[in-house]
Each structure stands twice: as structure tokens, then as C-alpha cells.
Design a protein around this motif. Structure first.
Motif, PDB file in Angstrom:
ATOM      1  N   GLN A 234       4.762   1.074   8.736  1.00  0.00           N
ATOM      2  CA  GLN A 234       4.262   2.321   8.151  1.00  0.00           C
ATOM      3  C   GLN A 234       5.405   3.302   7.964  1.00  0.00           C
ATOM      4  OE1 GLN A 234       0.898   3.027   7.313  1.00  0.00           O
ATOM      5  NE2 GLN A 234       1.851   4.717   6.227  1.00  0.00           N
ATOM      6  N   CYS A 235       6.227   3.456   8.998  1.00  0.00           N
ATOM      7  CA  CYS A 235       7.379   4.358   8.908  1.00  0.00           C
ATOM      8  C   CYS A 235       8.354   3.899   7.836  1.00  0.00           C
ATOM      9  CB  CYS A 235       8.084   4.458  10.256  1.00  0.00           C
ATOM     10  SG  CYS A 235       7.145   5.337  11.505  1.00  0.00           S
ATOM     11  N   GLU A 236       8.611   2.606   7.789  1.00  0.00           N
ATOM     12  CA  GLU A 236       9.546   2.056   6.799  1.00  0.00           C
ATOM     13  C   GLU A 236       9.062   2.309   5.371  1.00  0.00           C
ATOM     14  OE1 GLU A 236      13.089   0.134   5.670  1.00  0.00           O
ATOM     15  OE2 GLU A 236      12.456   0.811   7.642  1.00  0.00           O
ATOM     16  N   THR A 237       7.775   2.109   5.119  1.00  0.00           N
ATOM     17  CA  THR A 237       7.261   2.325   3.762  1.00  0.00           C
ATOM     18  C   THR A 237       7.262   3.802   3.395  1.00  0.00           C
ATOM     19  OG1 THR A 237       4.956   2.339   4.501  1.00  0.00           O
ATOM     20  CG2 THR A 237       5.843   0.245   3.730  1.00  0.00           C
ATOM     21  N   GLU A 238       7.089   4.676   4.398  1.00  0.00           N
ATOM     22  CA  GLU A 238       7.136   6.107   4.113  1.00  0.00           C
ATOM     23  C   GLU A 238       8.559   6.599   3.908  1.00  0.00           C
ATOM     24  OE1 GLU A 238       4.953   8.089   7.200  1.00  0.00           O
ATOM     25  OE2 GLU A 238       3.060   7.178   6.564  1.00  0.00           O
ATOM     26  N   LEU A 239       9.523   6.015   4.626  1.00  0.00           N
ATOM     27  CA  LEU A 239      10.917   6.429   4.502  1.00  0.00           C
ATOM     28  C   LEU A 239      11.590   5.844   3.268  1.00  0.00           C
ATOM     29  CD1 LEU A 239      12.056   6.176   8.221  1.00  0.00           C
ATOM     30  CD2 LEU A 239      11.689   8.260   6.888  1.00  0.00           C
ATOM     31  N   ARG A 240      11.109   4.698   2.829  1.00  0.00           N
ATOM     32  CA  ARG A 240      11.692   4.026   1.663  1.00  0.00           C
ATOM     33  C   ARG A 240      10.609   3.826   0.622  1.00  0.00           C
ATOM     34  NH1 ARG A 240      15.538  -0.720   3.725  1.00  0.00           N
ATOM     35  NH2 ARG A 240      17.271   0.598   4.336  1.00  0.00           N
ATOM     36  N   PRO A 241      10.330   4.854  -0.168  1.00  0.00           N
ATOM     37  CA  PRO A 241       9.208   4.791  -1.098  1.00  0.00           C
ATOM     38  C   PRO A 241       9.311   3.701  -2.151  1.00  0.00           C
ATOM     39  CG  PRO A 241      10.336   6.919  -1.228  1.00  0.00           C
ATOM     40  CD  PRO A 241      11.026   6.118  -0.182  1.00  0.00           C
ATOM     41  N   GLY A 242      10.459   3.133  -2.374  1.00  0.00           N
ATOM     42  CA  GLY A 242      10.585   2.085  -3.381  1.00  0.00           C
ATOM     43  C   GLY A 242      10.189   0.704  -2.899  1.00  0.00           C
ATOM     44  N   LEU A 243       9.945   0.554  -1.595  1.00  0.00           N
ATOM     45  CA  LEU A 243       9.581  -0.761  -1.053  1.00  0.00           C
ATOM     46  C   LEU A 243       8.147  -1.097  -1.434  1.00  0.00           C
ATOM     47  CD1 LEU A 243      11.007  -0.598   2.577  1.00  0.00           C
ATOM     48  CD2 LEU A 243      11.940  -1.825   0.622  1.00  0.00           C
TER      49      LEU A 243
ATOM     50  N   VAL B 117      -0.045  -6.416   7.863  1.00  0.00           N
ATOM     51  CA  VAL B 117      -0.076  -7.236   6.660  1.00  0.00           C
ATOM     52  C   VAL B 117       1.308  -7.440   6.047  1.00  0.00           C
ATOM     53  CG1 VAL B 117      -2.483  -6.665   6.125  1.00  0.00           C
ATOM     54  CG2 VAL B 117      -0.645  -5.283   5.152  1.00  0.00           C
ATOM     55  N   ILE B 118       2.307  -6.711   6.528  1.00  0.00           N
ATOM     56  CA  ILE B 118       3.668  -6.903   6.027  1.00  0.00           C
ATOM     57  C   ILE B 118       4.462  -7.839   6.941  1.00  0.00           C
ATOM     58  CG2 ILE B 118       5.897  -5.780   5.577  1.00  0.00           C
ATOM     59  CD1 ILE B 118       4.388  -3.389   4.499  1.00  0.00           C
ATOM     60  N   CYS B 119       4.551  -7.503   8.236  1.00  0.00           N
ATOM     61  CA  CYS B 119       5.416  -8.274   9.140  1.00  0.00           C
ATOM     62  C   CYS B 119       4.653  -9.260  10.023  1.00  0.00           C
ATOM     63  CB  CYS B 119       6.243  -7.338  10.016  1.00  0.00           C
ATOM     64  SG  CYS B 119       5.275  -6.478  11.286  1.00  0.00           S
TER      65      CYS B 119
ATOM     66  N   HIS C 228       2.502  -3.308  -4.376  1.00  0.00           N
ATOM     67  CA  HIS C 228       2.780  -2.189  -5.272  1.00  0.00           C
ATOM     68  C   HIS C 228       3.891  -1.342  -4.699  1.00  0.00           C
ATOM     69  CE1 HIS C 228      -1.723  -2.684  -6.139  1.00  0.00           C
ATOM     70  NE2 HIS C 228      -1.036  -3.373  -7.012  1.00  0.00           N
ATOM     71  N   ARG C 229       4.664  -0.769  -5.549  1.00  0.00           N
ATOM     72  CA  ARG C 229       5.709   0.126  -5.068  1.00  0.00           C
ATOM     73  C   ARG C 229       5.084   1.477  -4.766  1.00  0.00           C
ATOM     74  NH1 ARG C 229      10.324  -2.188  -4.728  1.00  0.00           N
ATOM     75  NH2 ARG C 229      10.786  -3.934  -6.048  1.00  0.00           N
ATOM     76  N   SER C 230       5.448   2.020  -3.612  1.00  0.00           N
ATOM     77  CA  SER C 230       4.855   3.306  -3.218  1.00  0.00           C
ATOM     78  C   SER C 230       5.637   4.467  -3.791  1.00  0.00           C
ATOM     79  CB  SER C 230       4.783   3.418  -1.716  1.00  0.00           C
ATOM     80  OG  SER C 230       5.978   3.027  -1.098  1.00  0.00           O
TER      81      SER C 230
ATOM     82  N   LEU D  91      -1.049  -1.551   8.683  1.00  0.00           N
ATOM     83  CA  LEU D  91       0.379  -1.667   8.977  1.00  0.00           C
ATOM     84  C   LEU D  91       0.672  -1.265  10.411  1.00  0.00           C
ATOM     85  CD1 LEU D  91       1.901   0.042   5.802  1.00  0.00           C
ATOM     86  CD2 LEU D  91       1.472  -2.393   6.175  1.00  0.00           C
ATOM     87  N   CYS D  92       1.610  -1.962  11.035  1.00  0.00           N
ATOM     88  CA  CYS D  92       2.091  -1.533  12.341  1.00  0.00           C
ATOM     89  C   CYS D  92       2.877  -0.240  12.130  1.00  0.00           C
ATOM     90  CB  CYS D  92       2.959  -2.619  12.979  1.00  0.00           C
ATOM     91  SG  CYS D  92       4.532  -2.907  12.145  1.00  0.00           S
TER      92      CYS D  92
END
Length: 92
Positions: free
Chosen positions: A75-84, A51-53, A90-92, A70-71
Motif C-alpha cells: 500500500q505504501c509503495e503504490t502510494e509513494l510510486r504512483p506510476g506502479l 494481491v501484489i506480493c 492499472h497505473r495509479s 494490499l499489505c
């Protein structure tokens, strides 16, 4: 165009419906909502796409967790960068 055969989509649909009943009975509301969202993506023809890319989510990942949205890369990107923003903006 779907990423899956009609038989594969039916198997995912069956698995999701089964998991939805379980989640409604004993799981958290967020889990049931994630499954309902996956069923909506399946009905809309978007099931299996991040749903993102908008890239394809791996079949093995979907078989293990059919409600995943999420692919692995996103998934890794959103977990590594919680502000995305996550998939719902919503910001995680």
C-alpha cells in the motif's frame, strides 16, 4: 491453507456482508466492488493475502478494513510510486 481459523473467517465474512449492504445503499460503487472482491477472495481461500506480493496482510489491518487487498508495505509503495501498477494492473 487459510491464514485464519474457521471462526475468524466467518467473522470477516459477516462483517463484509454487512458492509456490502451498507455500501450498496449509500456508498460509492467502487466501495461495493472492493467488498465483493474481498468476499470472492474469501471464497477462493485467498483472503488475507496481499494481491501484489502474496504476503499475509496484518490481522489488525483486516479487522479495521476487511476489504483491504494490499499489505501495508505494498500500500505504501503504490502510494509513494504512483506510476506502479496496482492490484488490477492499472497505473495509479
Amino acid at each position: 491453507m487459510s491464514l485464519f481459523t474457521a471462526q475468524e473467517l466467518e467473522e470477516f465474512s459477516s462483517s463484509l456482508r454487512s458492509r456490502l449492504e451498507e455500501a450498496r445503499q449509500s456508498g460509492p460503487a467502487a466501495q461495493a466492488q472492493a467488498i465483493e472482491d474481498a468476499l470472492a477472495r474469501l471464497a477462493a481461500g485467498d483472503f488475507g493475502q496481499c494481491v501484489i506480493c502474496d504476503e499475509a496482510i496484518g490481522t489488525g489491518r483486516l479487522q479495521a478494513h476487511p476489504a483491504v487487498e494490499l499489505c501495508l508495505a505494498c500500500q505504501c509503495e503504490t502510494e509513494l510510486r504512483p506510476g506502479l501498477p496496482n492490484s488490477r494492473g492499472h497505473r495509479s
